[in-house]
Design a protein around this motif. Sequence first.
Motif, PDB file in Angstrom:
ATOM      1  N   ARG A  88      37.643  47.330  48.141  1.00 50.44           N
ATOM      2  CA  ARG A  88      36.320  47.316  48.781  1.00 50.44           C
ATOM      3  C   ARG A  88      35.917  45.869  48.998  1.00 50.44           C
ATOM      4  O   ARG A  88      36.017  45.040  48.100  1.00 50.44           O
ATOM      5  CB  ARG A  88      35.259  47.987  47.913  1.00 50.44           C
ATOM      6  N   GLY A  89      35.442  45.592  50.201  1.00 54.91           N
ATOM      7  CA  GLY A  89      34.851  44.302  50.504  1.00 54.91           C
ATOM      8  C   GLY A  89      33.525  44.553  51.178  1.00 54.91           C
ATOM      9  O   GLY A  89      33.472  45.163  52.247  1.00 54.91           O
ATOM     10  N   GLY A  90      32.402  44.143  50.543  1.00 54.14           N
ATOM     11  CA  GLY A  90      31.093  44.435  51.106  1.00 54.14           C
ATOM     12  C   GLY A  90      30.872  45.929  51.201  1.00 54.14           C
ATOM     13  O   GLY A  90      31.051  46.668  50.228  1.00 54.14           O
ATOM     14  N   THR A  91      30.511  46.414  52.383  1.00 50.77           N
ATOM     15  CA  THR A  91      30.274  47.842  52.592  1.00 50.77           C
ATOM     16  C   THR A  91      31.431  48.519  53.321  1.00 50.77           C
ATOM     17  O   THR A  91      31.262  49.575  53.916  1.00 50.77           O
ATOM     18  CB  THR A  91      28.965  48.056  53.369  1.00 50.77           C
TER      19      THR A  91
ATOM     20  N   ASN B 282      33.137  42.079  56.258  1.00 49.09           N
ATOM     21  CA  ASN B 282      33.153  42.649  54.915  1.00 49.09           C
ATOM     22  C   ASN B 282      34.512  42.493  54.247  1.00 49.09           C
ATOM     23  O   ASN B 282      34.614  41.986  53.127  1.00 49.09           O
ATOM     24  CB  ASN B 282      32.743  44.123  54.968  1.00 49.09           C
ATOM     25  N   LEU B 283      35.569  42.918  54.914  1.00 49.82           N
ATOM     26  CA  LEU B 283      36.893  42.813  54.304  1.00 49.82           C
ATOM     27  C   LEU B 283      37.375  41.374  54.207  1.00 49.82           C
ATOM     28  O   LEU B 283      38.208  41.050  53.347  1.00 49.82           O
ATOM     29  CB  LEU B 283      37.906  43.661  55.071  1.00 49.82           C
ATOM     30  N   SER B 284      36.843  40.492  55.055  1.00 51.16           N
ATOM     31  CA  SER B 284      37.210  39.075  54.961  1.00 51.16           C
ATOM     32  C   SER B 284      36.850  38.495  53.606  1.00 51.16           C
ATOM     33  O   SER B 284      37.493  37.549  53.130  1.00 51.16           O
ATOM     34  CB  SER B 284      36.504  38.272  56.062  1.00 51.16           C
ATOM     35  N   SER B 285      35.831  39.072  52.967  1.00 52.17           N
ATOM     36  CA  SER B 285      35.397  38.552  51.677  1.00 52.17           C
ATOM     37  C   SER B 285      36.447  38.751  50.589  1.00 52.17           C
ATOM     38  O   SER B 285      36.378  38.112  49.532  1.00 52.17           O
ATOM     39  CB  SER B 285      34.079  39.209  51.258  1.00 52.17           C
TER      40      SER B 285
ATOM     41  N   LYS C  89      26.938  31.839  56.818  1.00 54.10           N
ATOM     42  CA  LYS C  89      27.228  32.249  55.447  1.00 54.10           C
ATOM     43  C   LYS C  89      26.509  33.539  55.084  1.00 54.10           C
ATOM     44  O   LYS C  89      25.435  33.832  55.596  1.00 54.10           O
ATOM     45  CB  LYS C  89      26.802  31.163  54.458  1.00 54.10           C
ATOM     46  N   VAL C  90      27.139  34.260  54.141  1.00 52.74           N
ATOM     47  CA  VAL C  90      26.517  35.461  53.598  1.00 52.74           C
ATOM     48  C   VAL C  90      27.135  35.738  52.224  1.00 52.74           C
ATOM     49  O   VAL C  90      28.261  35.305  51.945  1.00 52.74           O
ATOM     50  CB  VAL C  90      26.729  36.671  54.534  1.00 52.74           C
ATOM     51  N   VAL C  91      26.396  36.405  51.370  1.00 49.33           N
ATOM     52  CA  VAL C  91      26.890  36.774  50.043  1.00 49.33           C
ATOM     53  C   VAL C  91      27.376  38.225  50.078  1.00 49.33           C
ATOM     54  O   VAL C  91      26.674  39.115  50.566  1.00 49.33           O
ATOM     55  CB  VAL C  91      25.797  36.604  48.974  1.00 49.33           C
ATOM     56  N   ARG C  92      28.567  38.451  49.562  1.00 48.38           N
ATOM     57  CA  ARG C  92      29.149  39.786  49.484  1.00 48.38           C
ATOM     58  C   ARG C  92      29.595  40.058  48.037  1.00 48.38           C
ATOM     59  O   ARG C  92      29.615  39.173  47.180  1.00 48.38           O
ATOM     60  CB  ARG C  92      30.376  39.923  50.387  1.00 48.38           C
ATOM     61  N   THR C  93      29.997  41.283  47.787  1.00 44.60           N
ATOM     62  CA  THR C  93      30.684  41.646  46.542  1.00 44.60           C
ATOM     63  C   THR C  93      31.909  42.463  46.925  1.00 44.60           C
ATOM     64  O   THR C  93      32.037  42.932  48.064  1.00 44.60           O
ATOM     65  CB  THR C  93      29.788  42.470  45.594  1.00 44.60           C
ATOM     66  N   GLY C  94      32.815  42.638  45.971  1.00 37.69           N
ATOM     67  CA  GLY C  94      34.014  43.425  46.243  1.00 37.69           C
ATOM     68  C   GLY C  94      34.553  44.034  44.971  1.00 37.69           C
ATOM     69  O   GLY C  94      34.119  43.686  43.856  1.00 37.69           O
ATOM     70  N   ARG C  95      35.526  44.913  45.125  1.00 37.14           N
ATOM     71  CA  ARG C  95      36.107  45.572  43.964  1.00 37.14           C
ATOM     72  C   ARG C  95      37.541  45.990  44.260  1.00 37.14           C
ATOM     73  O   ARG C  95      37.841  46.473  45.352  1.00 37.14           O
ATOM     74  CB  ARG C  95      35.283  46.803  43.569  1.00 37.14           C
ATOM     75  N   ARG C  96      38.398  45.805  43.268  1.00 31.49           N
ATOM     76  CA  ARG C  96      39.753  46.337  43.357  1.00 31.49           C
ATOM     77  C   ARG C  96      39.690  47.844  43.087  1.00 31.49           C
ATOM     78  O   ARG C  96      39.104  48.269  42.088  1.00 31.49           O
ATOM     79  CB  ARG C  96      40.657  45.662  42.333  1.00 31.49           C
ATOM     80  N   LEU C  97      40.296  48.632  43.950  1.00 29.57           N
ATOM     81  CA  LEU C  97      40.251  50.084  43.809  1.00 29.57           C
ATOM     82  C   LEU C  97      41.582  50.690  43.397  1.00 29.57           C
ATOM     83  O   LEU C  97      41.635  51.577  42.555  1.00 29.57           O
ATOM     84  CB  LEU C  97      39.777  50.729  45.113  1.00 29.57           C
ATOM     85  N   MET C  98      42.668  50.208  43.999  1.00 27.85           N
ATOM     86  CA  MET C  98      43.986  50.786  43.697  1.00 27.85           C
ATOM     87  C   MET C  98      45.079  49.855  44.169  1.00 27.85           C
ATOM     88  O   MET C  98      44.929  49.190  45.207  1.00 27.85           O
ATOM     89  CB  MET C  98      44.153  52.150  44.355  1.00 27.85           C
TER      90      MET C  98
END
Length: 422
Positions: free
Chosen positions: A45-48, A137-140, A407-416
């Motif tokens: 996941r990157g951003g939304t 989003n995925l660029s993050s 610029k923008v602030v994002r979050t991300g998560r490793r899923l699999m």
Amino acid sequence: MSVFCALSNSLVADVEGFKLPYAPWKRAYSSLRSIANPLPATFLRGGTSKGIFIKRADLPEDRSEWDRIFLGIMGSPDPEYGRQLNGMGGGVSSLSKICVVGPASDAQRADGVDVEYTFVQVGIRDSVLDYSGNCGNLSSMIGVFAMDEGICAASFVDRKSNAASVRSFNTNTKKRVDTTFPISTSHEGIVPDLEMEQVAMAGVPGKASQIVLEFVSPGGARTGRLLPTGRPKDALIFKVLGHPYSIPASLVDATNPTIFVASTDLRTILGVPSQSPIIDYSDDVVLEFLEAIRHEGARQMGLNPAAQAQPKIAILSHCMVEGKVSDADIAIHALSMGVLHKAVPMTVGLCLGVAAGIKGTLAQDIVSQGRAHKAAENPSLIRIRHPGGLVDVGADFNSNGTVKSAKVVRTGRRLMKGAVWW
């Protein structure tokens, strides 16, 4: 008997939908058969957005062979149901994405680039694969994935803040995108740390590590010009069911090309009464008007109107809550591939942040009017309200009016991490 033996006396092969002279078919088929199936991949996941990340080394050298693999991964086309149940896609554009990541070239490394990536927007009901734009989003997550896979090391590590930066080159837009994120040290060395409860972002539950996403010199990502027509505002003349209409629009190309129109102007041509300001963006008539506007805007930007992914179209409006200006500077409803986005595509949000800094655009008009009634918390940032919540974006300009960065602030998560069948 092998398929090649069975076909050895045939002039034409007809296998799995291919109808080609035997020798070229054999070479193409052999090349695809040499690619692992399942294919090593990571789901992030990157951003939304969520997408499949693949190392370039695991794909065929011939890029013309990528399309079949990507369609199989996502479960496209799915013309009847649009759910992509045979693949990793989720039936909406923000879940039908792929990033191919590889080492930077020698020339890119000489320019300070650490890693190169290509973004692919995969069609859902059709077989269209769009390589023309980028996904903010995925660029993050490009830097995180590149470090996880050992493709590159961080170009800069700040031990005081325990943060690292990775400079990436996007092949779609020929632009540099930098990411900065927290790190920790393990027996494997420096690794990205995504589990810190630092920031929350609209559309994603909970808090996660802060990823600062910076698009360097984002102007003219597709057209070569920040304002493709040379004007901050244009009149788009289009037809729906044979009737001509005209609407003001700002055509801006920063991170991704976007057509901005004002909701007040859209309500006028749709005949929506002022006392009912809500526009139903799922209505077929509304979508037909918006697609006609997008087609004309694409033509004026010198882009292909038939390409669904680019340019995007977004509707801007004042932020009002019970008749009062809200804490946001501007509201946006953005469409992605003909469907209202549940949040806002990050490249569109960044483009809006840039547009708000250009004199004479619809975005600047709306932001200026809103800020006339309140003091901005941070004048260098634009606070955007979208269907999923709020997001702050910023843009820095050079003295000559070109865009230095967005610029923008994002979050991300490793899923699999594992392998995916195609």
